[in-house]
Scaffold this active site. Structure first.
Site, PDB file in Angstrom:
ATOM      1  N   GLY A 106     -10.696 -15.980  -7.006  1.00 20.80           N
ATOM      2  CA  GLY A 106     -11.611 -15.881  -5.883  1.00 20.80           C
ATOM      3  C   GLY A 106     -13.033 -16.133  -6.324  1.00 20.80           C
ATOM      4  O   GLY A 106     -13.313 -16.357  -7.513  1.00 20.80           O
ATOM      5  N   GLY A 109     -20.866 -14.604  -4.035  1.00 23.39           N
ATOM      6  CA  GLY A 109     -22.240 -14.859  -4.430  1.00 23.39           C
ATOM      7  C   GLY A 109     -22.540 -14.453  -5.854  1.00 23.39           C
ATOM      8  O   GLY A 109     -23.440 -14.989  -6.495  1.00 23.39           O
ATOM      9  N   LYS A 127     -14.537 -11.934 -14.465  1.00 26.53           N
ATOM     10  CA  LYS A 127     -15.575 -12.293 -13.492  1.00 26.53           C
ATOM     11  C   LYS A 127     -16.686 -13.038 -14.224  1.00 26.53           C
ATOM     12  O   LYS A 127     -17.394 -12.458 -15.057  1.00 26.53           O
ATOM     13  CB  LYS A 127     -16.135 -11.048 -12.810  1.00 26.53           C
ATOM     14  N   ASP A 223     -21.650   2.119  -3.414  1.00 26.70           N
ATOM     15  CA  ASP A 223     -21.010   1.069  -2.616  1.00 26.70           C
ATOM     16  C   ASP A 223     -19.515   1.339  -2.438  1.00 26.70           C
ATOM     17  O   ASP A 223     -18.680   0.468  -2.674  1.00 26.70           O
ATOM     18  CB  ASP A 223     -21.237  -0.294  -3.276  1.00 26.70           C
TER      19      ASP A 223
END
Length: 422
Positions: A106, A109, A127, A223
């Site tokens: 995937g 941003g 990542k 978050d």
């Protein structure tokens, strides 16, 4: 006369010889006995020396064996310590682990996520940050390493390592086979049973409790939302994405922030106002997450009838009217699960109280969800909304809440896609 004399002399000689023979025999016997005793003592001495030598050798061997055992134990212990801390990898390591970035999971941003594998077969998610990253992205990169890299808990995603070279900056996590929780709450094609969702809710709460109450330094996540709760092969939850997280001293209850944090729709009101911020902002976000688990829907869906556009307010109205039973029916919760669901409703309402001090600790949240702590009737968490006209959509927009059922920040999109299968 002569014969008598001769006989007398012969008799005397015979007696002397006999006496000499006896004396010699006695002396010889004594000598033999002495020699025998000496030999026996010599043999006994040799045996004692041999036994002592054997015991010394055995003792030395035992010490060597014990030393070897201790060294092996120490080496294993030191190796385990190293494993529990993020390792710095090179760019070539990352290329090898991902087979030159062959399988993309995937993107968002913040960067692109690839599936990889360590040489020992352990699967990983890598990542990779965009090369044109700004200062905020770098701060998030360092926040991940500085917070999650200090922790180890069954309900927190593990950070194996990172790469920080001129040509590549990346974070290496454990691979979570089932992706993120939002896919199982908002996708009709892969719904989970409510009993499993209840287990996920408790596991997530335990992960946040660890951050707040069990780490050496308190960690505030900022978050908490379904996209940042990842699921392993057994659907066990792990809190992820520490890009906004902050370390703080346990004695310091307030944190200074510059600018808003968190995701609209889950962020506590104080994060968007000039008010002091504490770890209770995570409790608020968790409460919003509970509402979505309860309803297996997004909290805000414009256009729904019966004032159910904003789900948390509808839950409060039903609770105040004593009609939680209709909530259970509407959410498709079986009768056997309704006690747990009712507790979840009350806990969620406590978690989203406007005043941070009125919100429970995450330890109390866990205990209430597990039925170990009594839940008193919550107060109205939306009293402060009375200055508005009562429209959930107007209130949401005024607070920066998105009215789109698919909105998300770019940074959260990247993490939501971590570990998801193609």
């Amino acid at each position: 006369m002569s014969n008598t004399s001769t006989n007398s002399d012969t008799s005397g000689l015979s007696a002397g010889a006999t006496a000499a023979t006896i004396a010699l025999g006695v002396v010889g016997g004594i000598v033999v006995i002495v020699i025998a005793i000496a030999i026996i003592r010599c043999i006994q001495k040799n045996k004692m020396q041999a036994r002592n030598t054997s015991m010394q050798i055995t003792s030395v061997s035992a010490v060597n064996v014990n030393s070897n055992i201790d060294m092996v134990t120490i080496e294993r212990f030191l190796a385990d310590i190293v494993k529990e801390r993020p390792v710095r990898f090179t760019t070539q390591n990352i290329i090898d682990f991902t087979q030159n970035f062959a399988q993309k999971l995937g993107s968002g941003g913040f960067g692109i996520v690839y599936k990889g594998q360590f040489p020992n077969g352990v699967q990983i998610a890598v990542k990779v940050l965009h090369k044109t990253q700004d200062k905020r992205a770098e701060e998030q990169f360092m926040a991940e390493i500085g917070t999650i890299g200090r922790t180890y808990h069954i309900n927190l995603v593990q950070l194996y390592g990172f790469c920080f070279d001129d040509t590549l900056k990346a974070l290496i996590y454990e691979y979570m086979e089932k992706g993120s929780l939002d896919g199982y709450l908002f996708d009709e094609s892969q719904k989970l049973k409510w009993e499993k969702l209840h287990e996920i809710a408790i596991g997530t709460a335990k992960g946040i409790r660890y951050l707040h109450e069990e780490c050496q330094k308190k960690i505030v996540h900022y978050d908490i939302k379904p996209g940042n709760v990842l699921l392993d092969a057994n659907f066990s939850p792990k809190v992820a994405d520490f890009g906004l997280a902050r370390l703080c001293d346990r004695d310091n209850s307030h944190i200074s922030l510059t600018g808003g944090r968190g995701t609209p729709g889950y962020a506590a009101p104080e994060l968007w106002m000039p008010y002091p911020v504490t770890h209770k902002c995570d409790v608020y976000s968790y409460g919003m997450l509970l509402f979505e688990i309860l309803g297996r829907r997004r909290n805000l869906i414009i256009g729904l009838a019966e004032s159910r556009e904003w789900f948390p307010r509808w839950i409060w109205d039903k609770f105040e009217e004593g009609e939680l039973e209709s909530v259970m029916s509407n959410c498709g919760i079986e009768y056997t699960d309704r006690d747990k669901a009712e507790r979840m409703c009350k806990v969620a309402l406590w978690c989203v109280q406007y005043q941070p001090d009125a919100r429970p600790s995450m330890n109390s949240v866990v205990r209430m969800l597990e039925g170990e702590e009594e839940i008193i009737a919550p107060t109205n968490p939306f009293q402060y909304m009375m200055s508005f006209d009562g429209s959930s959509s107007q209130w949401s927009e005024s607070r920066g809440y998105s009215t789109s059922t698919t909105s998300a920040t770019n940074e959260s999109e990247a993490n939501s896609l971590i570990h998801q299968n193609q």
